[in-house]
Write an enzyme that holds these catalytic residues in place. Structure first.
Site, short mmCIF file in Angstrom:
data_model
loop_
_atom_site.label_atom_id
_atom_site.label_comp_id
_atom_site.label_asym_id
_atom_site.label_seq_id
_atom_site.Cartn_x
_atom_site.Cartn_y
_atom_site.Cartn_z
N HIS A 121 -5.67 -2.23 14.32
CA HIS A 121 -6.07 -1.03 15.07
C HIS A 121 -6.99 -1.41 16.23
CE1 HIS A 121 -5.64 1.16 10.97
NE2 HIS A 121 -4.63 1.56 11.71
N LYS A 178 -2.98 14.30 2.38
CA LYS A 178 -2.93 12.86 2.14
C LYS A 178 -4.24 12.44 1.48
CE LYS A 178 -1.44 8.87 4.86
NZ LYS A 178 -1.10 8.44 6.20
N ARG A 214 4.54 -1.77 14.83
CA ARG A 214 4.65 -3.06 14.16
C ARG A 214 6.12 -3.39 13.98
NH1 ARG A 214 0.69 -0.93 9.68
NH2 ARG A 214 1.82 0.86 10.45
N SER A 238 -3.65 -0.72 6.63
CA SER A 238 -4.85 -0.35 5.87
C SER A 238 -4.57 -0.52 4.38
CB SER A 238 -5.22 1.10 6.15
OG SER A 238 -5.48 1.29 7.52
P1 ADP Z 1 -1.03 6.90 10.47
O1 ADP Z 1 -1.24 7.36 9.08
O2 ADP Z 1 -1.07 7.99 11.48
O3 ADP Z 1 0.14 5.93 10.69
P2 ADP Z 1 -2.73 4.59 10.64
O4 ADP Z 1 -4.22 4.57 10.54
O5 ADP Z 1 -1.96 3.88 9.58
O6 ADP Z 1 -2.36 6.09 10.78
O7 ADP Z 1 -2.29 3.98 12.05
C1 ADP Z 1 -2.71 4.52 13.28
C2 ADP Z 1 -1.89 3.90 14.39
O8 ADP Z 1 -2.13 2.50 14.45
C3 ADP Z 1 -0.38 4.03 14.20
O9 ADP Z 1 0.21 4.19 15.46
C4 ADP Z 1 0.03 2.72 13.59
O10 ADP Z 1 1.38 2.39 13.86
C5 ADP Z 1 -0.92 1.78 14.31
N1 ADP Z 1 -1.18 0.56 13.55
C6 ADP Z 1 -1.53 0.44 12.26
N2 ADP Z 1 -1.67 -0.86 11.90
C7 ADP Z 1 -1.37 -1.59 13.02
C8 ADP Z 1 -1.29 -3.01 13.31
N3 ADP Z 1 -1.53 -3.91 12.36
N4 ADP Z 1 -0.94 -3.37 14.56
C9 ADP Z 1 -0.68 -2.43 15.50
N5 ADP Z 1 -0.72 -1.10 15.29
C10 ADP Z 1 -1.07 -0.68 14.08
#
Ligand code: ADP
Length: 162
Positions: free
Chosen positions: A17, A41, A90, A128
């Site tokens: 992130h 969620k 990803r 996460s």
């Molecule tokens: P959500 O539940 O909305 O997917 P996340 O917190 O999992 O929320 O992710 C927020 C954003 O960050 C999303 O666009 C996700 O694809 C992106 N993201 C999550 N992990 C990574 C990573 N390792 N590299 C790049 N982008 C990521």
């Protein structure tokens, strides 16, 4: 002023992130990381904890702000005057959901553009959930999450199961 919103759960924020955020912040005057308050969620960290971790982890990024929102993302983005929504990509598996969401958001707010940013190869496998799983099993999460999150994960592990 060009403002972007980077929405997500950030439960907790990872280095994947932060990499997106750092790169996005070079292209916009201001980026708001917006944590979705989602009653459907079940989150591991409270919104307040997530805000705290993100605020600490983005301290050196001068044009990044941390906030939370509920309801529709486009309503929040409009209220803030954002021109863009940032999402990270990803694997191919992210694509379907992101595609659907981006099209729906455009239907609801055609002036707000969704920008997709490709992950750094170092974080292509990182999520996460994976960070939480590794911490739960006693693994080392150094390099996957910022130091503040490492501390939170350790603290929680001591208190309850991840
Ligand atoms: P959500 O539940 O909305 O997917 P996340 O917190 O999992 O929320 O992710 C927020 C954003 O960050 C999303 O666009 C996700 O694809 C992106 N993201 C999550 N992990 C990574 C990573 N390792 N590299 C790049 N982008 C990521």
């Amino acid at each position: 002023m060009k403002l972007a919103v980077y929405p997500g759960s950030f439960d907790p924020v990872t280095n994947g992130h932060l990499d997106i955020l750092k790169r996005a912040s070079r292209h916009f005057d201001k980026v708001i990381v917006a944590i979705l308050r989602n009653p459907e969620k079940k989150a591991f960290f409270s919104v307040e904890e997530r805000v705290g971790m993100l605020t600490a982890a983005t301290k050196s990024m001068r044009n990044v702000l941390v906030d939370s929102f509920d309801g529709l993302l486009v309503h929040y983005a409009k209220k803030k005057g954002a021109a863009a929504i940032i999402r990270g990509l990803r694997a191919v598996s992210d694509f379907d959901v992101e595609f659907q969401m981006a099209l729906f958001n455009r239907r609801m707010a055609e002036n707000i553009e969704t920008f997709f940013m490709m992950t750094d190869y170092k974080y292509a496998y990182l999520s996460s959930s994976l960070a939480k799983q590794i911490a739960r099993l006693g693994g080392d999460v150094r390099g996957l999450v910022p130091p503040i999150v490492e501390r939170y994960l350790k603290k929680k592990k001591g208190r309850k199961s991840l």
